[in-house]
Design a protein around this motif. Structure first.
Motif, PDB file in Angstrom:
ATOM      1  N   HIS A  83     144.283 -29.065 -59.375  1.00 23.26           N
ATOM      2  CA  HIS A  83     145.578 -29.083 -60.053  1.00 23.26           C
ATOM      3  C   HIS A  83     146.688 -28.661 -59.089  1.00 23.26           C
ATOM      4  N   THR A  89     153.329 -20.454 -69.141  1.00 20.78           N
ATOM      5  CA  THR A  89     152.941 -21.491 -70.097  1.00 20.78           C
ATOM      6  C   THR A  89     152.171 -22.610 -69.403  1.00 20.78           C
ATOM      7  N   THR A  90     152.685 -23.041 -68.252  1.00 19.63           N
ATOM      8  CA  THR A  90     152.003 -24.103 -67.498  1.00 19.63           C
ATOM      9  C   THR A  90     150.636 -23.637 -67.025  1.00 19.63           C
ATOM     10  N   GLN A 107     143.214 -23.956 -69.786  1.00 22.57           N
ATOM     11  CA  GLN A 107     142.554 -24.250 -71.064  1.00 22.57           C
ATOM     12  C   GLN A 107     141.387 -25.224 -70.888  1.00 22.57           C
ATOM     13  N   SER A 142     148.678 -21.399 -68.392  1.00 20.34           N
ATOM     14  CA  SER A 142     147.769 -21.340 -69.543  1.00 20.34           C
ATOM     15  C   SER A 142     147.246 -22.729 -69.898  1.00 20.34           C
ATOM     16  N   LYS A 143     148.119 -23.732 -69.842  1.00 22.70           N
ATOM     17  CA  LYS A 143     147.696 -25.105 -70.152  1.00 22.70           C
ATOM     18  C   LYS A 143     146.673 -25.606 -69.144  1.00 22.70           C
ATOM     19  N   ILE A 144     146.884 -25.286 -67.882  1.00 27.18           N
ATOM     20  CA  ILE A 144     145.940 -25.725 -66.840  1.00 27.18           C
ATOM     21  C   ILE A 144     144.579 -25.081 -67.052  1.00 27.18           C
ATOM     22  N   HIS A 187     151.336 -31.059 -62.508  1.00 23.83           N
ATOM     23  CA  HIS A 187     151.968 -30.360 -63.619  1.00 23.83           C
ATOM     24  C   HIS A 187     153.383 -29.949 -63.192  1.00 23.83           C
TER      25      HIS A 187
END
Length: 205
Positions: free
Chosen positions: A157, A198-199, A205, A201-203, A187
């Motif tokens: 990522h 926030t970004t 998940q 956390s999304k990665i 991202h």
């Protein structure tokens, strides 16, 4: 006539961590140029309950302005660069192997921010099987790392803010294309040269 000489000796390296016991996921986060690990670690406070956090500190500390005041650290400079790369990799591998031995079931996630991104890429290249995921954040992919080593890698990522002052629009496009060609998921977030919780956390998940 003076000539360069070398001496080897054992060293201590500093890192910061939360409670790792019982954590099934551990994030190793490498800071950027001029940062200290204890302050960089605060950016991952929201993950504290779910993830074990390890924030190693770059070995080269210096005053950020003049000869006193705030102190930052870096992973290397252009001077004796190859030796610093080798020592950083040995240092970080030794730390991760220690953590793995004490937390055998834990999966290791690796993040490198800014200058720490190049160090993270080299560390990942040295032993990709150690890591569940590699996240490079607002960093240029190091030219000395073979792209072939990432050809079969998964869970890669790259994150960057749309207002990052270190990446002009033209350069940013080239950097993003490089990462896409390497198989990284891109991202982009609303923000500057920083970790966006926030970004992240999304990665993860």
């Amino acid at each position: 006539m003076l000539k360069e000489a070398h001496i080897e000796f054992s060293q201590k390296r500093r890192y910061y961590t939360n409670e790792l016991k019982g954590k099934s996921k551990i994030l190793v986060a490498l800071h950027g140029y001029g940062q200290l690990a204890q302050f960089f670690a605060r950016k991952f406070a929201a993950l504290d309950q779910t993830y074990g956090i390890i924030v190693p500190e770059g070995p080269h500390r210096f005053y950020l302005e003049g000869s006193s005041g705030r102190v930052g650290a870096s992973w290397m400079t252009k001077e004796w660069r190859e030796q610093d790369i080798e020592e950083n990799t040995h240092y970080l591998l030794a730390l991760i192997e220690k953590v793995k031995a004490e937390n055998t079931a834990a999966r290791i996630y690796l993040l490198g921010f800014s200058q720490g991104g190049a160090t993270a890429a080299r560390l990942y290249q040295s032993c990709p099987d150690l890591f569940e995921m590699l996240i490079l954040w607002a960093s240029v992919f190091p030219p000395d790392v073979s792209v072939q080593d990432f050809a079969k890698a998964e869970n890669l990522h790259f994150a960057i803010g749309n207002l990052d002052p270190y990446f002009l629009e033209t350069q940013k496009g080239e950097v993003l294309q490089t990462y896409r060609n390497l198989g990284f998921k891109i991202h982009e977030f609303e923000g500057k040269h920083d970790i966006d919780p926030t970004t992240l956390s999304k990665i993860l998940q």
